[in-house]
Design a protein around this motif. Structure first.
Motif, PDB file in Angstrom:
ATOM      1  N   SER A 175      -2.233  -1.273  -9.177  1.00 45.74           N
ATOM      2  CA  SER A 175      -3.594  -0.733  -9.133  1.00 45.74           C
ATOM      3  C   SER A 175      -3.495   0.735  -8.729  1.00 45.74           C
ATOM      4  N   THR A 176      -4.016   1.618  -9.579  1.00 42.75           N
ATOM      5  CA  THR A 176      -3.860   3.059  -9.385  1.00 42.75           C
ATOM      6  C   THR A 176      -5.180   3.701  -9.002  1.00 42.75           C
ATOM      7  N   ARG A 177      -5.120   4.557  -7.992  1.00 45.51           N
ATOM      8  CA  ARG A 177      -6.312   5.263  -7.496  1.00 45.51           C
ATOM      9  C   ARG A 177      -6.148   6.762  -7.708  1.00 45.51           C
ATOM     10  N   ALA A 178      -7.129   7.390  -8.352  1.00 44.80           N
ATOM     11  CA  ALA A 178      -7.079   8.834  -8.596  1.00 44.80           C
ATOM     12  C   ALA A 178      -7.828   9.621  -7.538  1.00 44.80           C
ATOM     13  N   THR A 179      -8.808   8.996  -6.886  1.00 44.95           N
ATOM     14  CA  THR A 179      -9.626   9.684  -5.889  1.00 44.95           C
ATOM     15  C   THR A 179      -9.864   8.748  -4.703  1.00 44.95           C
ATOM     16  N   GLY A 180     -10.389   9.328  -3.624  1.00 40.82           N
ATOM     17  CA  GLY A 180     -10.726   8.520  -2.455  1.00 40.82           C
ATOM     18  C   GLY A 180      -9.503   8.194  -1.615  1.00 40.82           C
ATOM     19  N   LEU A 181      -9.750   7.454  -0.527  1.00 39.82           N
ATOM     20  CA  LEU A 181      -8.714   7.204   0.469  1.00 39.82           C
ATOM     21  C   LEU A 181      -8.281   5.749   0.587  1.00 39.82           C
ATOM     22  N   THR A 182      -8.965   4.837  -0.088  1.00 39.16           N
ATOM     23  CA  THR A 182      -8.648   3.421   0.104  1.00 39.16           C
ATOM     24  C   THR A 182      -8.497   2.698  -1.232  1.00 39.16           C
ATOM     25  N   ALA A 183      -7.782   1.592  -1.198  1.00 46.77           N
ATOM     26  CA  ALA A 183      -7.283   0.955  -2.417  1.00 46.77           C
ATOM     27  C   ALA A 183      -8.364   0.346  -3.300  1.00 46.77           C
ATOM     28  N   PHE A 184      -9.473  -0.108  -2.726  1.00 44.78           N
ATOM     29  CA  PHE A 184     -10.515  -0.719  -3.548  1.00 44.78           C
ATOM     30  C   PHE A 184     -11.419   0.332  -4.205  1.00 44.78           C
ATOM     31  N   TYR A 185     -11.417   1.563  -3.674  1.00 41.82           N
ATOM     32  CA  TYR A 185     -12.371   2.569  -4.138  1.00 41.82           C
ATOM     33  C   TYR A 185     -12.032   3.028  -5.560  1.00 41.82           C
ATOM     34  N   GLY A 186     -12.954   2.797  -6.490  1.00 44.34           N
ATOM     35  CA  GLY A 186     -12.810   3.291  -7.850  1.00 44.34           C
ATOM     36  C   GLY A 186     -11.657   2.679  -8.621  1.00 44.34           C
ATOM     37  N   THR A 187     -11.197   1.476  -8.232  1.00 48.43           N
ATOM     38  CA  THR A 187     -10.069   0.850  -8.914  1.00 48.43           C
ATOM     39  C   THR A 187     -10.450  -0.549  -9.401  1.00 48.43           C
ATOM     40  N   ASN A 198     -13.067  17.002   1.447  1.00 44.66           N
ATOM     41  CA  ASN A 198     -13.969  16.552   2.517  1.00 44.66           C
ATOM     42  C   ASN A 198     -13.253  15.723   3.584  1.00 44.66           C
ATOM     43  N   SER A 199     -11.928  15.777   3.586  1.00 41.29           N
ATOM     44  CA  SER A 199     -11.110  15.175   4.647  1.00 41.29           C
ATOM     45  C   SER A 199      -9.827  15.988   4.745  1.00 41.29           C
ATOM     46  N   TYR A 200      -9.119  15.824   5.852  1.00 43.25           N
ATOM     47  CA  TYR A 200      -7.835  16.529   5.990  1.00 43.25           C
ATOM     48  C   TYR A 200      -6.876  16.130   4.872  1.00 43.25           C
ATOM     49  N   LEU A 201      -6.802  14.831   4.557  1.00 42.04           N
ATOM     50  CA  LEU A 201      -5.891  14.369   3.514  1.00 42.04           C
ATOM     51  C   LEU A 201      -6.287  14.919   2.151  1.00 42.04           C
ATOM     52  N   GLY A 202      -7.591  14.971   1.887  1.00 41.73           N
ATOM     53  CA  GLY A 202      -8.070  15.529   0.627  1.00 41.73           C
ATOM     54  C   GLY A 202      -7.720  17.002   0.491  1.00 41.73           C
ATOM     55  N   LYS A 203      -7.944  17.777   1.555  1.00 41.11           N
ATOM     56  CA  LYS A 203      -7.616  19.204   1.529  1.00 41.11           C
ATOM     57  C   LYS A 203      -6.127  19.419   1.303  1.00 41.11           C
ATOM     58  N   SER A 244       0.814  -1.218   0.000  1.00 37.52           N
ATOM     59  CA  SER A 244       0.000   0.000   0.000  1.00 37.52           C
ATOM     60  C   SER A 244       0.849   1.271   0.000  1.00 37.52           C
ATOM     61  N   GLU A 245       0.717   2.069  -1.048  1.00 37.06           N
ATOM     62  CA  GLU A 245       1.165   3.465  -1.103  1.00 37.06           C
ATOM     63  C   GLU A 245       2.637   3.674  -0.755  1.00 37.06           C
ATOM     64  N   VAL A 265      -4.693   5.209   8.075  1.00 33.16           N
ATOM     65  CA  VAL A 265      -5.894   5.285   7.229  1.00 33.16           C
ATOM     66  C   VAL A 265      -5.925   4.190   6.168  1.00 33.16           C
ATOM     67  N   ALA A 266      -4.928   4.165   5.295  1.00 35.32           N
ATOM     68  CA  ALA A 266      -5.002   3.323   4.097  1.00 35.32           C
ATOM     69  C   ALA A 266      -5.089   1.841   4.420  1.00 35.32           C
ATOM     70  N   LEU A 267      -4.256   1.359   5.330  1.00 33.62           N
ATOM     71  CA  LEU A 267      -4.263  -0.077   5.621  1.00 33.62           C
ATOM     72  C   LEU A 267      -5.514  -0.528   6.374  1.00 33.62           C
ATOM     73  N   PRO A 268      -6.006   0.205   7.380  1.00 33.99           N
ATOM     74  CA  PRO A 268      -7.287  -0.197   7.968  1.00 33.99           C
ATOM     75  C   PRO A 268      -8.421  -0.201   6.949  1.00 33.99           C
ATOM     76  N   GLY A 269      -8.444   0.812   6.081  1.00 37.54           N
ATOM     77  CA  GLY A 269      -9.484   0.848   5.052  1.00 37.54           C
ATOM     78  C   GLY A 269      -9.371  -0.308   4.084  1.00 37.54           C
TER      79      GLY A 269
END
Length: 200
Positions: free
Chosen positions: A108-120, A73-78, A12-13, A143-147
């Motif tokens: 596996s590449t993620r453009a949005t969101g905070l976790t690896a399965f989201y939108g990938t 909509n999150s600290y990481l996003g901002k 992860s990341e 964040v990433a590993l718990p998610g």
């Protein structure tokens, strides 16, 4: 000793923008990752997986240059929007050469969101390889590993945390998350205990 069923190593990341960030951005996380030598430990584990023809998967962040789909909509996003962090094509998104990716690895590449399965396509990639057990490494235990672990369990995977191949933004926070969340979702063990459980 029982073997893991159809395991894959999911990293992860582990990217330069998080492991070697600009001053102030993710500096605590990068310090913990370096102190725990997670790149070196994960690289060794990855070599074992590859030697046994088992999948190695890199889950990476690569935001679009126009930041489409990103939300504050999150600290990481901002933070990512404000400082233009982890932008596709920038040095931030590169995987350390020690980790690969090797030609047989999956990315596996993620453009949005905070976790690896989201939108990938991560779930499809794993299922097409007939994977049943995910061995997690990388960052972060904040964040990433718990998610990732929670979403994997919801999808029916067995999940193992190679604990000494992971890091969070502080030693205390890492220990808390491993004990109180990741310990409820995964089997927690060091990489040295993962290896004997891999199919030959």
């Amino acid at each position: 000793m029982p073997k893991f069923a159809a395991p894959a190593l999911v990293i992860s990341e582990c990217q330069q923008g998080l492991l070697h960030p600009p001053a102030g951005a993710f500096s605590a996380l990068s310090t913990q990752a370096a102190d725990r030598d997670i790149v070196g430990r994960t690289a060794q584990l990855a070599r074992t997986f590859r030697a046994r023809s088992l999948p190695v998967v890199h889950c990476v962040i690569a935001h679009r240059p126009d930041q489409m789909g990103m939300l504050p909509n999150s600290y990481l996003g901002k933070l990512a929007i404000r400082d233009h962090l982890m932008i596709e094509g920038s040095p931030d998104v590169a995987i350390p050469a020690e980790l690969g990716p090797e030609p047989t690895d999956l990315v596996s590449t993620r453009a949005t969101g905070l976790t690896a399965f989201y939108g990938t396509n991560l779930d499809a990639m794993l299922r097409l390889q007939r994977v049943q057990t995910l061995v997690l490494a990388g960052i972060s235990t904040d964040v990433a590993l718990p998610g990732l672990a929670l979403e994997a369990v919801n999808r029916g995977y067995d999940v193992v945390l190679a604990e000494d191949c992971t890091a969070g933004s502080s030693a205390g926070g890492h220990d808390f998350m491993v004990k109180n969340m990741l310990g409820m979702l995964t089997r927690v063990m060091p990489a040295a205990e993962v290896i004997p459980r891999l199919p030959a």
